[in-house]
Motif scaffolding. Structure first.
Motif, short mmCIF file in Angstrom:
data_model
loop_
_atom_site.label_atom_id
_atom_site.label_comp_id
_atom_site.label_asym_id
_atom_site.label_seq_id
_atom_site.Cartn_x
_atom_site.Cartn_y
_atom_site.Cartn_z
N GLU A 20 0.56 -1.19 -0.16
CA GLU A 20 -0.03 0.05 0.02
C GLU A 20 0.95 1.25 -0.02
N ALA A 21 1.91 1.27 0.89
CA ALA A 21 2.80 2.31 0.84
C ALA A 21 3.63 2.69 -0.58
N GLU B 227 2.32 1.81 -3.32
CA GLU B 227 1.37 2.26 -4.30
C GLU B 227 1.03 3.67 -4.28
N ALA B 228 0.87 4.04 -2.82
CA ALA B 228 0.55 5.42 -2.49
C ALA B 228 1.76 6.38 -2.59
N LYS B 229 2.77 5.83 -2.93
CA LYS B 229 4.15 6.84 -3.14
C LYS B 229 4.32 7.41 -1.87
N ALA B 230 4.22 6.75 -0.76
CA ALA B 230 4.56 7.14 0.80
C ALA B 230 6.03 6.85 1.19
N ALA B 231 6.89 7.55 0.39
CA ALA B 231 8.36 7.06 0.46
C ALA B 231 8.98 7.41 1.93
N ARG B 232 8.17 8.31 2.56
CA ARG B 232 8.97 8.65 3.95
C ARG B 232 8.39 7.78 5.00
#
Length: 183
Positions: free
Chosen positions: A121-122, A124-129
């Motif tokens: 999910e991270a 896919e959501a581009k939640a790199a941090r």
């Protein structure tokens, strides 16, 4: 009228070998929300033991979805530890990393499968941090076995050695690995 939480009293003999922690009489008071499963309550207890430090406290939990499940603040009120357990939202974890730059952000999952789903999910959501957060999963069998103990007063011994946890509860012994991951 809202249902009141159920209060649990965990008497823990805690040992964390790698961190040189030996707390023979740690008392954990846990308020279990009416909609919270015993599995999640035990996950919160294990997270508390794993990350134990002075001033670590339970957050508002299910009553406040954006609040951490556990947090630690220094003497000035600054958040130094922000912890989520169970099913976490990658964007909320990323927001916690952003909003608490001086805090160690950690997430403890109920299984490696849930942690892998979170990582997917991270990505896919581009939640790199999210990569700045510490991610760990408890052995699902260990957590399942512990969740069978549903009494209001529980005495147990918890020992962490490396990435392995040993628990003795009601004369029975359990153990399992802690699996780490990163984005």
């Amino acid at each position: 009228m809202a249902l009141a939480p159920t209060l649990y009293d965990f008497q823990v003999a805690l040992s964390h070998v790698d961190r040189s922690i030996d707390q023979p009489t740690l008392v954990i008071k846990l308020a279990r929300h009416p909609s919270e499963t015993m599995l999640r309550a035990w996950l919160r207890v294990l997270a508390f033991c794993w990350l134990w430090e002075e001033r670590l406290a339970f957050g508002k939990g299910l009553a406040e979805p954006d609040a951490p499940d556990l947090e630690c603040r220094d003497y000035t009120g600054l958040v130094t530890r922000w912890v989520r357990v169970g099913k976490a939202d990658p964007l909320k974890v990323q927001r916690a990393v952003d909003q608490n730059p001086h805090a160690k952000v950690s997430v403890m999952f109920e299984s490696t499968q849930r942690m892998e789903a979170f990582l997917a999910e991270a990505r896919e959501a581009k939640a790199a941090r999210v990569a700045k957060a510490e991610l760990v999963a408890v052995d699902a069998e260990l957590l399942g076995a512990l969740s069978q103990f549903d009494t209001r007063r529980i005495k147990l011994s918890v020992t962490f050695v490396g990435d392995h946890v040993y628990v003795e509860c009601d004369g029975r012994s359990f153990d399992g690995p802690l699996t780490r991951a990163s984005l």
